[in-house]
Design an enzyme around this catalytic site. Structure first.
Site, PDB file in Angstrom:
ATOM      1  N   MET A  38      24.459   9.344   2.582  1.00 37.21           N
ATOM      2  CA  MET A  38      24.367  10.666   3.191  1.00 37.21           C
ATOM      3  C   MET A  38      24.611  10.609   4.693  1.00 37.21           C
ATOM      4  SD  MET A  38      24.094  13.835   2.546  1.00 37.21           S
ATOM      5  CE  MET A  38      23.242  14.243   1.028  1.00 37.21           C
ATOM      6  N   GLU A  77       0.817  -1.229   0.000  1.00 38.62           N
ATOM      7  CA  GLU A  77       0.000   0.000   0.000  1.00 38.62           C
ATOM      8  C   GLU A  77       0.841   1.266   0.000  1.00 38.62           C
ATOM      9  OE1 GLU A  77      -2.635  -3.169   1.945  1.00 38.62           O
ATOM     10  OE2 GLU A  77      -0.536  -2.531   2.142  1.00 38.62           O
ATOM     11  N   PHE A 112     -11.781  -6.812  14.189  1.00 42.72           N
ATOM     12  CA  PHE A 112     -10.692  -7.305  13.347  1.00 42.72           C
ATOM     13  C   PHE A 112     -10.367  -6.287  12.252  1.00 42.72           C
ATOM     14  CE2 PHE A 112      -9.289  -9.735   9.551  1.00 42.72           C
ATOM     15  CZ  PHE A 112      -8.071 -10.182  10.053  1.00 42.72           C
ATOM     16  N   GLN A 113      -9.121  -5.915  12.180  1.00 42.40           N
ATOM     17  CA  GLN A 113      -8.610  -4.937  11.206  1.00 42.40           C
ATOM     18  C   GLN A 113      -9.310  -3.582  11.297  1.00 42.40           C
ATOM     19  OE1 GLN A 113      -8.312  -6.709   7.252  1.00 42.40           O
ATOM     20  NE2 GLN A 113      -6.282  -7.492   7.753  1.00 42.40           N
ATOM     21  N   LYS A 160     -17.624  -0.542   5.819  1.00 41.44           N
ATOM     22  CA  LYS A 160     -18.018  -1.506   4.791  1.00 41.44           C
ATOM     23  C   LYS A 160     -19.522  -1.519   4.544  1.00 41.44           C
ATOM     24  CE  LYS A 160     -17.444  -6.238   3.171  1.00 41.44           C
ATOM     25  NZ  LYS A 160     -16.800  -7.557   3.363  1.00 41.44           N
TER      26      LYS A 160
END
Length: 560
Positions: free
Chosen positions: A466, A51, A113-114, A163
């Site tokens: 760097m 993602e 969940f999630q 959802k």
């Protein structure tokens, strides 16, 4: 007509003219992806490997095209994986709409969940965000998100949709979306004051930032520079707004800017700042920055006035509009002695690098030669980023894409995919260090899956370059956790992920490899082996004034 929330999402994207979405599906966003499947002939979906890659790709698409970038993610870890990409877009004022889906409304706040409070997490790093708990509000919210992302100072907006809202139905009526246009509301008194201060100046300098690119103000800026008759410097974000090949251009300003720009800004009597936010990497010691100058700042965001550096005068408003107003009224200025002095600095302090062997600057210059300066250059963050900014002459806006504000390692590969999808006729090159490339190198698989022919150049010094440079100069050469002494083979990796891999250890090998990459029409990874102790010069030490810029020769003289 009655549509589900998922259908409304897709119809609203079509209203906005969205042709590409970058994302990764999951359970909570499944309804939206199911609807997207039915419209695959109208909206292309690019499935990234992660993602974060989707957020960076949407960002790169937006920077290269000037359109709003769009990315999708599911709830929980899917949404949190977007955070770095959203923050990157926020720091650089990039218009992006991130659409996430969450657990159902009845499950919110129950550690389901999630489940994650993504609006709470992203509140500090978005221009605005929404959670839509009623499908009746969905279309209006998405439309607002696109307006907010583009209006005034651009930025990312997140829309989170539970959802069940994507399954519920509501009345939908298609709208014709008017383009978001720049406000012409600029204070007349500020314009008059700007004209007076410019006319009185004898040693003006113009400093260009990313705001000039975002405002599509290159033509107005060019006319303004010629009317003022002043040398021009820029920030990382401002590259290409004014042609890097113009005689009045003196190179980048700040920590790794040219001595010419740093000395000139320190000596000017008027610094005209066009869409820049006075980053600490530009100003050095802010108390000593442009201490001999009055400062005139043009910016669309009033919050930038006097934020980091105290200014004398400011013009708040769209830069394209403001410069247009100034250009119509400003009489042509002439500063021959000042220009002559700055040109003498340019001759005295050119950017130089070691000619022997394959080096980062040589790689960048060779890319410039072979692309004839007509490519979209994307970078990660570090030494290679500075070399790209120093040695590639950018002549057009939206051709240098880099994480300037957040400094996101792992940005470039995803962004290059978005840029190439948005600008398929342009050569797109991502220049990375080996440390940065490791961050999101899985997106090579995305490039291979869709045959997106980006050229990935890895400037491989086997260290975090760097950070090592700082350790070398300021930390007694104690190379703590910066040596990448393992057996990772980027050529084999590229081939395993479906791309072409080539290794270059000499100048001739790189010339040949890059020339071939330009003709292959498929993703190519070029692993360039350079010395671990190569450095970016000039440099300004932390806490020092930019007038104290030093290079390798200065360092040698100090040690003798």
């Amino acid at each position: 007509m009655q549509l589900t929330g998922a259908e409304i999402v897709i119809e609203c994207l079509k209203e906005q003219g969205v042709d590409t979405v970058f994302g990764y599906p999951g359970g909570s966003i499944l309804n939206v992806y199911d609807e997207l499947y039915k419209h695959s002939d109208e909206i292309t979906h690019i499935l990234t490997s992660h993602e974060q890659g989707a957020a960076h790709a949407a960002d790169g698409y937006a920077r290269a095209t000037g359109k709003v970038g769009v990315c999708f993610a599911t709830s929980g870890p899917g949404a949190t994986n977007l955070v770095t990409g959203i923050a990157t877009a926020c720091m650089d004022s990039i218009p992006l709409v991130a659409i996430t889906c969450n657990v159902g409304v009845s499950l919110l706040g129950k550690d389901s969940f999630q489940e994650i409070d993504i609006t709470g997490i992203t509140m500090p790093i978005t221009k605005h965000n929404f959670i839509v708990k009623d499908v009746k509000n969905l279309a209006e919210t998405i439309r607002k998100a696109f307006v907010i992302a583009q209006k005034g100072r651009p930025g990312p907006v997140l829309v989170d949709i539970p959802k069940d809202v994507t399954a519920n139905k509501a009345e939908y009526k298609k709208q014709e979306i008017a383009p978001v246009t720049a406000s012409k509301d600029i204070c007349e008194a500020e314009i008059e004051s700007a004209l007076k201060i410019i006319s009185k100046s004898r040693k003006p300098y113009i400093f260009v930032g990313g705001g000039a690119v975002l405002a599509d103000a290159s033509e107005e800026l060019y006319e303004f520079v010629k009317k003022v008759d002043a040398p021009v410097t820029d920030s990382l974000m401002g590259k290409g707004a004014f042609p890097g090949t113009d005689p009045l251009y003196t190179g980048m300003l700040g920590m790794h800017g040219t001595k010419t720009s740093n000395y000139g800004v320190s000596e000017c009597d008027l610094l005209i700042v066009i869409g820049a936010r006075f980053s600490d990497r530009v100003t050095g010691n802010a108390k000593k920055f442009a201490k001999n100058a009055r400062i005139l700042q043009f910016d669309v965001d009033a919050a930038e006035m006097n934020k980091n550096v105290l200014i004398t005068d400011g013009v708040v408003g769209d830069i394209k509009v403001a410069l247009g107003m100034i250009n119509r009224r400003l009489e042509e200025q002439s500063h021959p002695e000042w220009i002559e002095k700055i040109m003498a600095y340019k001759e005295q302090y050119p950017l130089k690098y070691h000619e022997e062997g394959l080096t980062g600057p040589f790689v960048v210059e060779e890319i410039y030669r072979q692309t004839e300066g007509d490519a979209v250059i994307v970078t990660e963050v570090g030494q290679h980023q500075m070399w790209a900014a120093q040695f590639y002459k950018f002549t057009k806006p939206r051709t240098f894409l880099t994480s300037g504000g957040l400094g996101t390692m792992g940005y470039g590969l995803g962004a290059s995919l978005g840029a190439k999808v948005g600008m398929p006729d342009k050569t797109v090159v991502n220049i990375a260090g080996d440390g940065c490339f490791r961050m999101n190198m899985n997106e090579i698989a995305t490039a291979a899956r869709y045959n997106i022919p980006i050229i990935q150049v890895v400037v491989n010094n086997h260290v975090l370059g760097m950070v090592r440079q700082w350790q070398n100069l300021f930390y007694g050469k104690r190379y703590s956790a910066t040596v990448l002494n393992d057996s990772v083979d980027f050529v084999k990796l590229a081939e395993a992920l479906g791309a072409t891999g080539v290794r270059a250890a000499t100048k001739e090998e790189f010339k040949s490899a890059f020339a071939s990459a330009l003709t292959l029409g498929r993703p190519v990874v070029i692993d360039c082996q350079i010395d671990s102790d190569e450095k970016v010069w000039p440099m300004v030490a932390p806490g020092a004034a930019i007038s104290e810029a030093f290079d390798e020769k200065d360092l040698e003289e100090r040690s003798n």
